[in-house]
Design a protein around this motif. Structure first.
Motif, PDB file in Angstrom:
ATOM      1  N   GLY A  36       0.879  -1.664  -0.132  1.00 22.04           N
ATOM      2  CA  GLY A  36      -0.177  -0.175   0.155  1.00 22.04           C
ATOM      3  C   GLY A  36       0.837   1.239   0.131  1.00 22.04           C
ATOM      4  N   GLU A  37       0.216   2.329  -0.117  1.00 21.73           N
ATOM      5  CA  GLU A  37       1.082   3.716  -0.282  1.00 21.73           C
ATOM      6  C   GLU A  37       0.412   4.645   0.690  1.00 21.73           C
ATOM      7  N   VAL A  38       1.275   5.090   1.130  1.00 21.69           N
ATOM      8  CA  VAL A  38       0.671   6.039   2.301  1.00 21.69           C
ATOM      9  C   VAL A  38       1.637   7.275   1.932  1.00 21.69           C
ATOM     10  N   PHE A  39       0.984   8.596   0.960  1.00 24.91           N
ATOM     11  CA  PHE A  39       1.672   9.843   1.510  1.00 24.91           C
ATOM     12  C   PHE A  39       0.924  10.783   2.409  1.00 24.91           C
ATOM     13  N   PHE A  40       2.349  11.895   2.432  1.00 23.05           N
ATOM     14  CA  PHE A  40       2.302  12.794   3.632  1.00 23.05           C
ATOM     15  C   PHE A  40       2.072  14.226   2.333  1.00 23.05           C
ATOM     16  N   ASP A  41       1.613  15.546   2.909  1.00 20.82           N
ATOM     17  CA  ASP A  41       1.457  16.524   2.630  1.00 20.82           C
ATOM     18  C   ASP A  41       0.485  16.517   1.182  1.00 20.82           C
ATOM     19  N   LYS A  42      -0.368  15.939   1.388  1.00 18.21           N
ATOM     20  CA  LYS A  42      -1.478  15.489   0.185  1.00 18.21           C
ATOM     21  C   LYS A  42      -2.540  16.485   0.312  1.00 18.21           C
ATOM     22  N   ARG A  43      -2.784  17.519   0.493  1.00 23.21           N
ATOM     23  CA  ARG A  43      -4.194  17.972   0.654  1.00 23.21           C
ATOM     24  C   ARG A  43      -5.244  18.157  -0.588  1.00 23.21           C
ATOM     25  N   VAL A  44      -5.918  17.680  -0.402  1.00 19.23           N
ATOM     26  CA  VAL A  44      -6.817  17.148  -1.690  1.00 19.23           C
ATOM     27  C   VAL A  44      -7.601  18.649  -1.638  1.00 19.23           C
ATOM     28  N   THR A  45      -7.723  19.178  -3.342  1.00 21.99           N
ATOM     29  CA  THR A  45      -8.046  20.234  -3.994  1.00 21.99           C
ATOM     30  C   THR A  45      -8.982  20.328  -4.334  1.00 21.99           C
ATOM     31  N   ASP A  46      -9.241  19.309  -5.039  1.00 19.29           N
ATOM     32  CA  ASP A  46     -10.257  18.763  -6.797  1.00 19.29           C
ATOM     33  C   ASP A  46     -10.481  17.426  -6.299  1.00 19.29           C
ATOM     34  N   PHE A  47     -11.756  17.120  -7.283  1.00 23.12           N
ATOM     35  CA  PHE A  47     -12.177  16.028  -6.979  1.00 23.12           C
ATOM     36  C   PHE A  47     -12.478  15.486  -8.516  1.00 23.12           C
ATOM     37  N   VAL A  48     -11.972  13.847  -8.676  1.00 23.44           N
ATOM     38  CA  VAL A  48     -12.334  13.511 -10.420  1.00 23.44           C
ATOM     39  C   VAL A  48     -13.402  13.020 -10.437  1.00 23.44           C
ATOM     40  N   LEU A  49     -14.370  13.187 -11.258  1.00 24.78           N
ATOM     41  CA  LEU A  49     -15.418  12.857 -11.246  1.00 24.78           C
ATOM     42  C   LEU A  49     -15.968  12.581 -12.097  1.00 24.78           C
TER      43      LEU A  49
END
Length: 527
Positions: free
Chosen positions: A210-223
């Motif tokens: 699995g992958e864990v990333f930091f400093d990754k604030r979500v700013t938009d969605f892929v719809l």
């Protein structure tokens, strides 16, 4: 199954000493120790109703091999490096336990956390306490482990029907928690031990692919055609998968704002706000344990209080929340210009202070729904937090007042020593709150004073504001599939979505969302 079920009443020095406890169990079982295959310590709870505090212990003595489900299982994780991906937004209890459950189901979790890992996060916490500087992405609410990492680490919940409570506790033990959490009626880990456990969980996820990333604030969605296929982060990176589990916590206001801007359905929901009250732990011990010194065996005592109040013909509850014996009050703001307080305790609960949230229920009819709609509760929180900051001088110093002075509407009393590191500012707390909230808090404290003699005095003080008890927003989902009611492949999860109220309930909800996401990804399973 050959076993003996025991219910014992023991002195604290026996119940809290492993060797003495085992001898006592064997004595009452009246069996030959050589015939015993396993001793299952079922439950240990404090009984302080009488003048002499006792411990009630339940234990099962097995004279043949016990069922495997009562042993501490080992959870093995296969390599999912090349498996289908599930995007998990948030590395709090909901997100981390969702990730581990995804791996068990043969899916690859990709965890995106807006804050920092637990070690790097400590520097930002120190900056809040010492320099009054709030990093909006790394603070007591945001970062690896979420708000629960720097809390009391309470592990009990009323949401037992929503998941496997024992399984969550066993997973925590596998990752470094003391086995006593499987036995104590009100288990806790402690803020000094939680960071290491969280790090170990992260390494479990990564070691399985699995992958864990930091400093990754979500700013938009892929719809895509009414389905959630992924998210975009602040560095313009796009992460896509079979589904998105949204586990962002109760303070991720930008996520609520983003959902609202995108026309994705969210709802205002009831929550609670109020203060932290801080006493000397010795005073709470003397009230609860009926003695001047609890001694070396009994833990720091806690309390749970509730009172009903009526103002303008509206009845509202006022209640204790997240009581932290032997703990500290900490600054939990997530943006400059606001003051928010919370409580935490180390594993030994050995601070000389006890603190608890004392909060007033906020119902929908108390909010300005017509003006703010689904964000009405969020705006109510912000207004109070910003006012608290301004009244206390514009830093992370918190507004405070002696408890009895507050109930008597008397100002000017000199504040007491405190565990709150940024410091306190003496204000009239009645002026901080709206008239109805101030009245309910005053009446609630008066009622608590009748229930716990000695509780209501100027040997205690209130510190504001405790406003993040739960999310003021619910992200609605289908009761069966747990998918968002409007957007498919989106699984709102945990406290931030309005479906949990602490570490354990959030973890259980994370597992359930992972299972439903797995079904969406075409994975069948048996639990």
């Amino acid at each position: 199954m050959k076993k003996k079920e025991l219910e014992l009443v023991l002195a604290p020095e026996v119940a809290y000493d492993a060797q003495q406890l085992e001898r006592e169990i064997l004595k009452h079982a009246q069996v030959n120790p050589e015939d015993v295959k396993f001793i299952h310590r079922v439950k240990r709870s404090i009984d302080a109703r009488g003048r002499q505090v006792q411990l009630r212990v339940r234990a099962d003595v097995y004279l043949e091999n016990p069922p495997t489900d009562i042993l501490s299982p080992k959870f093995d994780y296969a390599d999912v490096s090349n498996a289908k991906k599930i995007i998990i937004v948030g590395a709090g209890p909901a997100g981390l336990f969702a990730a581990m459950r995804c791996i068990e189901l043969g899916l690859k979790p990709v965890v995106l956390e807006r804050g920092k890992d637990v070690r790097s996060r400590r520097r930002d916490l120190a900056a809040i306490n010492k320099e009054h500087t709030v990093n909006p992405d790394s603070n007591y609410c945001f970062g690896e482990g979420g708000a629960g990492t720097y809390s009391d680490g309470k592990l009990y919940t009323r949401s037992k029907k929503r998941g496997d409570l024992q399984r969550i506790l066993q997973l925590l033990v596998q990752h470094g928690a003391t086995p006593d959490i499987l036995f104590d009626a009100h288990p806790h880990i402690g803020t000094n031990k939680l960071p290491k456990i969280i790090e170990t969980i992260r390494e479990t996820i990564r070691s399985a692919g699995g992958e864990v990333f930091f400093d990754k604030r979500v700013t938009d969605f892929v719809l895509d055609k009414g389905e959630m296929r992924g998210v975009v982060t602040g560095d313009s990176q796009e992460y896509t998968g079979e589904a998105v589990i949204l586990a962002t916590g109760h303070s991720a206001r930008d996520i609520f704002e983003l959902l609202h801007q995108k026309g994705i359905t969210i709802e205002a929901k009831p929550f609670a706000m109020g203060v932290r009250v801080e006493h000397q732990q010795q005073l709470i011990d003397s009230i609860q344990y009926h003695c001047d010194d609890r001694g070396p065996y009994l833990p720091a005592s806690s309390y749970a209080l509730v009172q009903q109040t009526v103002y303008n013909n509206r009845q509202r509850g006022i209640f204790s929340f997240c009581m932290c014996p032997g703990g500290f009050i900490v600054p939990s703001a997530t943006a400059p210009g606001e003051v928010v307080v919370n409580g935490m305790s180390p594993s030994r609960r050995d601070s000389r202070f006890a603190n608890s949230g004392i909060v007033v229920a906020i119902e929908l009819e108390d909010m300005e729904l017509e003006k703010y709609g689904s964000l009405a509760g969020l705006r109510m929180q912000q207004t109070l937090e910003q006012k608290a900051c301004a009244m206390a001088g514009g830093t992370q110093a918190a507004p405070a007042q002696l408890l009895q002075d507050f109930t008597r509407r008397k100002t000017g009393g000199e504040l007491l020593d405190t565990s709150y590191q940024p410091g306190l500012a003496s204000v009239d707390m009645n002026e901080l709150f709206s008239p109805d909230m101030a009245y309910r808090l005053r009446e609630g404290f008066k009622g608590f004073g009748h229930k716990m003699r000695g509780y209501l005095s100027n040997e205690a003080q209130i510190v504001g504001v405790e406003s993040r008890t739960s999310s003021p927003v619910r992200i609605p989902r289908d009761k069966e599939t747990l998918e968002h009611v409007q957007i498919k492949r989106l699984f709102p999860c945990g406290e931030g979505a309005g479906y949990a109220g602490g570490i354990v309930s959030a973890a259980m909800d994370g597992e359930r969302c992972a299972e439903m996401a797995a079904l969406k990804a075409g994975v069948s399973f048996m639990r």
